[in-house]
Design a protein around this motif. Structure first.
Motif, PDB file in Angstrom:
ATOM      1  N   TYR A   1     -10.780   6.665   6.975  1.00 40.20           N
ATOM      2  CA  TYR A   1      -9.844   6.292   7.965  1.00 40.20           C
ATOM      3  C   TYR A   1      -8.995   5.079   7.960  1.00 40.20           C
ATOM      4  O   TYR A   1      -9.972   4.125   7.752  1.00 40.20           O
ATOM      5  CB  TYR A   1     -10.567   6.398   9.360  1.00 40.20           C
ATOM      6  N   LEU A   2      -7.937   5.058   7.639  1.00 39.70           N
ATOM      7  CA  LEU A   2      -6.996   3.784   7.608  1.00 39.70           C
ATOM      8  C   LEU A   2      -6.324   3.493   8.752  1.00 39.70           C
ATOM      9  O   LEU A   2      -5.464   4.376   9.177  1.00 39.70           O
ATOM     10  CB  LEU A   2      -6.211   4.042   6.344  1.00 39.70           C
ATOM     11  N   ASN A   3      -6.413   2.388   9.167  1.00 45.71           N
ATOM     12  CA  ASN A   3      -5.417   2.073  10.732  1.00 45.71           C
ATOM     13  C   ASN A   3      -4.844   0.479  10.226  1.00 45.71           C
ATOM     14  O   ASN A   3      -4.523   0.168  11.404  1.00 45.71           O
ATOM     15  CB  ASN A   3      -6.237   2.301  11.926  1.00 45.71           C
ATOM     16  N   SER A   4      -4.971   0.155   9.207  1.00 50.95           N
ATOM     17  CA  SER A   4      -4.514  -1.163   8.862  1.00 50.95           C
ATOM     18  C   SER A   4      -3.371  -1.139   7.770  1.00 50.95           C
ATOM     19  O   SER A   4      -3.839  -1.050   6.488  1.00 50.95           O
ATOM     20  CB  SER A   4      -5.474  -2.350   8.846  1.00 50.95           C
ATOM     21  N   TYR A   5      -2.257  -1.463   7.793  1.00 53.35           N
ATOM     22  CA  TYR A   5      -1.107  -1.666   6.914  1.00 53.35           C
ATOM     23  C   TYR A   5      -1.608  -2.542   5.721  1.00 53.35           C
ATOM     24  O   TYR A   5      -1.454  -1.978   4.525  1.00 53.35           O
ATOM     25  CB  TYR A   5       0.210  -1.894   7.225  1.00 53.35           C
ATOM     26  N   VAL A   6      -2.160  -3.577   6.126  1.00 54.35           N
ATOM     27  CA  VAL A   6      -2.501  -4.932   5.174  1.00 54.35           C
ATOM     28  C   VAL A   6      -3.513  -4.451   4.447  1.00 54.35           C
ATOM     29  O   VAL A   6      -3.840  -4.645   3.074  1.00 54.35           O
ATOM     30  CB  VAL A   6      -2.588  -6.053   6.091  1.00 54.35           C
ATOM     31  N   ASP A   7      -4.609  -3.638   5.069  1.00 52.23           N
ATOM     32  CA  ASP A   7      -5.971  -3.529   4.382  1.00 52.23           C
ATOM     33  C   ASP A   7      -5.862  -2.422   3.709  1.00 52.23           C
ATOM     34  O   ASP A   7      -7.154  -1.905   2.960  1.00 52.23           O
ATOM     35  CB  ASP A   7      -7.060  -3.492   5.319  1.00 52.23           C
ATOM     36  N   ALA A   8      -4.906  -1.299   3.894  1.00 54.85           N
ATOM     37  CA  ALA A   8      -5.208   0.021   3.372  1.00 54.85           C
ATOM     38  C   ALA A   8      -5.296   0.006   1.770  1.00 54.85           C
ATOM     39  O   ALA A   8      -6.348   0.656   1.233  1.00 54.85           O
ATOM     40  CB  ALA A   8      -3.741   0.873   3.771  1.00 54.85           C
TER      41      ALA A   8
ATOM     42  N   GLU B   1       5.393   4.949   6.487  1.00 53.23           N
ATOM     43  CA  GLU B   1       6.577   5.005   5.585  1.00 53.23           C
ATOM     44  C   GLU B   1       7.420   4.014   6.087  1.00 53.23           C
ATOM     45  O   GLU B   1       8.191   3.266   5.106  1.00 53.23           O
ATOM     46  CB  GLU B   1       7.023   6.361   5.292  1.00 53.23           C
ATOM     47  N   ALA B   2       7.838   3.931   7.101  1.00 55.09           N
ATOM     48  CA  ALA B   2       8.952   2.893   7.839  1.00 55.09           C
ATOM     49  C   ALA B   2       8.404   1.559   7.511  1.00 55.09           C
ATOM     50  O   ALA B   2       9.361   0.560   7.420  1.00 55.09           O
ATOM     51  CB  ALA B   2       9.283   3.229   9.313  1.00 55.09           C
ATOM     52  N   ALA B   3       7.352   1.277   7.791  1.00 59.72           N
ATOM     53  CA  ALA B   3       6.624  -0.071   7.589  1.00 59.72           C
ATOM     54  C   ALA B   3       6.413  -0.607   6.019  1.00 59.72           C
ATOM     55  O   ALA B   3       5.994  -1.554   5.594  1.00 59.72           O
ATOM     56  CB  ALA B   3       5.340  -0.199   8.021  1.00 59.72           C
ATOM     57  N   GLY B   4       6.655   0.421   5.125  1.00 56.07           N
ATOM     58  CA  GLY B   4       6.624   0.241   3.811  1.00 56.07           C
ATOM     59  C   GLY B   4       5.093   0.305   3.264  1.00 56.07           C
ATOM     60  O   GLY B   4       4.938  -0.197   2.007  1.00 56.07           O
ATOM     61  N   TYR B   5       4.352   1.127   3.821  1.00 61.33           N
ATOM     62  CA  TYR B   5       3.072   1.171   3.432  1.00 61.33           C
ATOM     63  C   TYR B   5       2.510   2.587   2.736  1.00 61.33           C
ATOM     64  O   TYR B   5       1.303   2.841   2.904  1.00 61.33           O
ATOM     65  CB  TYR B   5       1.947   0.620   4.332  1.00 61.33           C
ATOM     66  N   TRP B   6       3.613   3.657   2.963  1.00 56.38           N
ATOM     67  CA  TRP B   6       3.134   5.006   2.409  1.00 56.38           C
ATOM     68  C   TRP B   6       4.318   5.408   1.624  1.00 56.38           C
ATOM     69  O   TRP B   6       5.289   5.182   1.887  1.00 56.38           O
ATOM     70  CB  TRP B   6       2.983   5.589   3.779  1.00 56.38           C
ATOM     71  N   PRO B   7       3.819   6.224   0.545  1.00 55.74           N
ATOM     72  CA  PRO B   7       2.407   6.524   0.315  1.00 55.74           C
ATOM     73  C   PRO B   7       1.802   5.213  -0.435  1.00 55.74           C
ATOM     74  O   PRO B   7       2.443   4.385  -0.720  1.00 55.74           O
ATOM     75  CB  PRO B   7       2.703   7.575  -0.795  1.00 55.74           C
ATOM     76  N   ILE B   8       0.492   5.438  -0.799  1.00 62.04           N
ATOM     77  CA  ILE B   8      -0.334   4.281  -1.203  1.00 62.04           C
ATOM     78  C   ILE B   8      -0.624   4.701  -2.750  1.00 62.04           C
ATOM     79  O   ILE B   8      -1.236   5.877  -2.681  1.00 62.04           O
ATOM     80  CB  ILE B   8      -1.532   4.122  -0.245  1.00 62.04           C
TER      81      ILE B   8
END
Length: 815
Positions: free
Chosen positions: A388-395, A308-315
């Motif tokens: 399993y998601l472990n990449s902000y960019v690719d999620a 969330e802090a990185a701006g990628y959650w929620p998706i």
């Protein structure tokens, strides 16, 4: 008057019919004389005519039965003529005397002399570990050049690696110098070549390909004509991957079938791969399931906070709901759910986050470790689908892909069934296509001819690979200058492409007339086919070696060790050495066994052979230690469970003693741990300017090296099965009759040969750290053949007794 009277008397008597006896006799006599004269005349006439007729037959220009014109019969070309090298007993004695004078400290054994003085067109040499084959091969070159007067333009030594080529060329310069010849470095490297540089000269000789470049060498620096290491283990660099990616993008946009297949593969790659419940990683973590469940809520909260802090959650498309999943009777949480796809989502730590980040919990540790532990349990025990998601960019792209909305060309990791780990999808294409081609098959045809069970997940992979491989090779040829893979070059000049030899000039073929092949156990079917096709063309053209001595024709000498064949996963096989006389049929051939070991003492040799003897091979093959420096220093190979303290202690001991050290490992993760544990010894070596005293290498890359003390970290085992490679093995005719899983069986044997290679690197001391506990059932494992009651093993931590199978054995009573 008397005559008149006689006439009158005879007339009167004839008139009255009176027969006078005397007159009848006189008449018969006259008649006989006249008849005889007449008969002789007629007989002579008839006989003369008959004689004249008889005389005509004897001198006929085309005697015998008339023949019908027809073309000559077809002669099947043999690879080698029926000839011998002109090594006379007097010449052999001279050679022996000269070698004794120039190399007094390296007298060849009688087996080595058999190789040096071989006279037959074909010679196979089975050279065991430490047998001194390189020096013996150089002496063979001296015989060919100095004594038999064969011009260097007709001599070639081929090997597999740049390093072995440079080392061998150096030996050539040194030994030739003893005989009074100054061979430049350039000249020595014209004689000693790698397989790949030699096939390149064939390709460049063809009109339109004179400036062809090799795909594998595109990222070489200016002036570098080859890569380090073996071409059997090519690593794709940035230049190669950029070119492959360009082909990928073009094909993805233009070919709907390919795009559909890649979408299917991408979707499947996003799902967590299943893991065997008996896998050691699973067994290690399932005992901690209770502790993991207790901290799972805190782990989910902190991970969601990072995203969330990185701006990628929620998706978009994922419900951020912490649904409960029961694993091993404990409650675990997921971070989200995709209702359209009925799939759970768990989050990981993005690569941009620091490695030191820890879980904010009293029992917390590094976040990445907690995520890895949780992911492992989900892989082994979670039945529903999980992403399993472990990449902000690719999620976000991953979620779209799951829904069938793939924008752009997806890049992802893929693992073919039977392989140990996953790799980038294009690298997976390259590795599998190269394996097929190393077997001597056409990759596209082989995929078309393979059969897999319905629903086999790798079916779309091989279909997509064949489409890609055809487009990729076509793109390479259309480049300016054109580019080819090495396997394409070998196929171009294989027995399938015999007609292509018509365009190859004599100047390219002639250096192959007298051929010596090193490391023959590493050849594959594609290189064998190229060598055979080359000798066939040499015979068809009637090419002979240039010589100032006795005539010399095509010949080949192959040197290798079936026990050191460890590149089967790239398509190599020891069968070509073991069946050399079938692969290279010759009117007369020589087989030599070089069994003296000039490196290790007998206990090292015996321990290694106790394992490798479980594989099929030559009868009565046994290494004999002859190294005078260590022959009396009999130290058994020490076997124990991994003990880092013991490893550190012994490494420091041997470093202090001035010994050279090799640390060998099976898994690359082990290297990182070993370097961390031995950091003190490494630093001391650096400070003492003895960096080369301590080396870290894989079992495979250690071949050809040696050290006073060798430490082996890990067993040699096989825990997987490859349906696809078993299929290709059968297509190539590499599987033994009645063997349905030929590749799997070959890999099991290779595991034992790998252990042999690793152990025989040791000159004196060998320490082998293994795990007796087979957490993952192995189809083959080298340590199974360690017998503690043998003198050459020192088993410090014995193998535990096997668990009971529930059947109690009774003592069988006598009948």
């Amino acid at each position: 008057m008397r005559g008149f009277f006689n006439w009158l008397t005879n007339a009167i008597l004839d008139g009255v019919g009176f027969q006078q006896t005397s007159a009848w006799n006189a008449g018969r006599l006259v008649g006989t004389e006249q008849g005889k004269s007449k008969g002789l005349e007629e007989g002579f006439s008839q006989g003369h005519a008959q004689g004249l007729d008889d005389g005509k037959l004897i001198v006929e220009l085309r005697p015998g039965t008339p023949t019908i014109p027809a073309p000559p019969g077809i002669k099947e070309p043999a690879l080698f003529k029926d000839w011998r090298f002109a090594i006379t007993p007097e010449m052999a004695a001279e050679i022996r005397q000269d070698v004794k004078q120039y190399l007094p400290d390296q007298p060849p054994s009688e087996d080595q002399w058999k190789m040096i003085l071989s006279t037959t067109p074909t010679t196979s040499v089975v050279a065991g570990a430490g047998s001194g084959k390189s020096t013996t091969m150089v002496l063979r070159l001296i015989v060919l050049y100095h004594y038999l007067k064969i011009d260097l333009s007709g001599l070639t030594v081929v090997t597999f690696t740049k390093e072995s080529k440079l080392d061998f060329a150096k030996k050539v310069r040194e030994v030739f110098d003893l005989w009074g010849y100054e061979v430049s470095e350039k000249k020595s490297l014209e004689i000693v070549r790698t397989f790949h540089s030699r096939i390149l000269s064939f390709a460049k000789s063809i009109d339109g390909l004179s400036d062809v470049k090799t795909f594998e060498f595109l990222d070489n620096k200016p002036g570098e004509d080859e890569k380090d290491g073996s071409m059997l283990n090519v690593k794709l660099g940035e230049t190669q991957l950029d070119l492959m990616n360009a082909t990928y993008h073009e094909l993805y946009e233009s070919n709907t079938e390919f795009r559909s297949l890649m979408g299917e593969l991408y979707q499947r790659s996003l799902l967590l791969a299943e893991m065997d419940k008996d896998h050691p990683d699973v067994l290690e973590r399932q005992d901690k399931a209770w502790q993991m469940a207790n901290i799972d809520d805190a782990l989910c909260a902190q991970l969601e906070g990072l995203w969330e802090a990185a701006g990628y959650w929620p998706i978009d498309g994922i419900e951020p709901a912490r649904k409960t999943v029961r694993l091993l009777g404990k409650n675990f949480r997921v971070n989200g759910y995709i209702p359209d796809f009925d799939t759970y989502v768990i989050l990981g730590v993005d690569d941009t986050e620091p490695n030191e980040i820890k879980l904010d919990h009293q029992y917390g540790w590094f976040m990445r470790k907690h995520v890895r532990d949780k992911r492992t349990l989900f892989q082994a025990f979670c039945s529903p689908r999980v992403v399993y998601l472990n990449s902000y960019v690719d999620a976000s792209r991953s979620v779209d892909a799951l829904k069938g909305r793939i924008n752009g060309c997806p890049k992802f990791q893929y693992k073919v069934k039977g392989e140990i780990s996953s790799s980038y999808i294009l690298e997976a294409f390259f590795v599998n296509a190269s394996f097929i081609e190393n077997l001597g098959l056409d990759a596209i045809e082989a995929v078309k001819n393979m059969t897999l069970y319905k629903g086999e997940p790798d079916t779309p992979f091989f279909h997509a690979m064949s489409i890609y491989w055809a487009a990729f090779n076509e793109r390479l040829l259309q480049m300016s200058p054109p580019v080819m893979t090495f396997n394409s070059m070998f196929a171009m000049f294989s027995e399938r492409g015999q007609q292509n030899f018509k365009a190859v000039p004599d100047s390219v073929l002639r250096p192959m007339t007298t051929l010596l092949i090193d490391e023959f156990q590493d050849v594959g079917a594609n290189t064998i086919s190229w060598v055979r096709a080359t000798f066939k063309e040499i015979e068809l053209r009637g090419l002979a070696a240039k010589t100032l001595g006795a005539p010399a024709y095509a010949s080949v000498m192959a040197v290798g060790d079936d026990w050191q064949s460890i590149y089967g996963w790239r398509g190599s096989s020891p069968r070509f050495l073991m069946e050399f006389d079938k692969e290279f049929r010759s009117p007369k051939q020589t087989q030599v066994f070089m069994q003296e070991n000039h490196r290790s003492h007998q206990m090292v040799v015996d321990a290694a052979e106790a394992i490798v003897n479980q594989t099929p091979g030559f009868d009565n093959k046994h290494g004999v230690a002859v190294n005078k420096r260590v022959i009396g220093n009999q130290v058994p190979v020490e076997v124990r469970e991994l003990d880092w303290e013991h490893l550190i202690q012994m490494a420091e001991h041997h470093y202090d003693a001035g010994n050279s050290i090799l640390i060998l490992y099976r898994k690359r993760d082990t290297k990182k741990d070993a370097k961390a544990k031995l950091s003190v010894v490494i630093e001391r070596a650096r400070e003492d300017k003895r960096d080369k005293a301590v080396k870290f290498l894989t079992y495979h890359s250690s071949k050809g090296l040696q050290a006073d003390a060798v430490f082996l970290l890990g067993d040699c085992e096989v825990t997987t099965s490859s349906p696809s490679r078993n299929d290709f093995y059968a297509q190539a005719g590499m599987a033994n009759p009645g063997e349905p899983c030929g590749y799997d069986r070959a890999q099991q044997q290779e595991a034992l040969r790998t252990a042999y290679v690793a152990i025989t690197r040791a000159v004196t001391y060998c320490y082998w750290y293994v795990s007796w506990d087979e957490k993952v059932p192995a189809s083959e494992k080298a340590s199974r053949y360690i017998k503690g009651d043998q003198a050459y093993w020192n088993v410090v931590t014995p193998r535990p007794a096997p668990p009971s199978d529930g059947i109690k054995r009774k003592v069988v009573k006598g009948r």
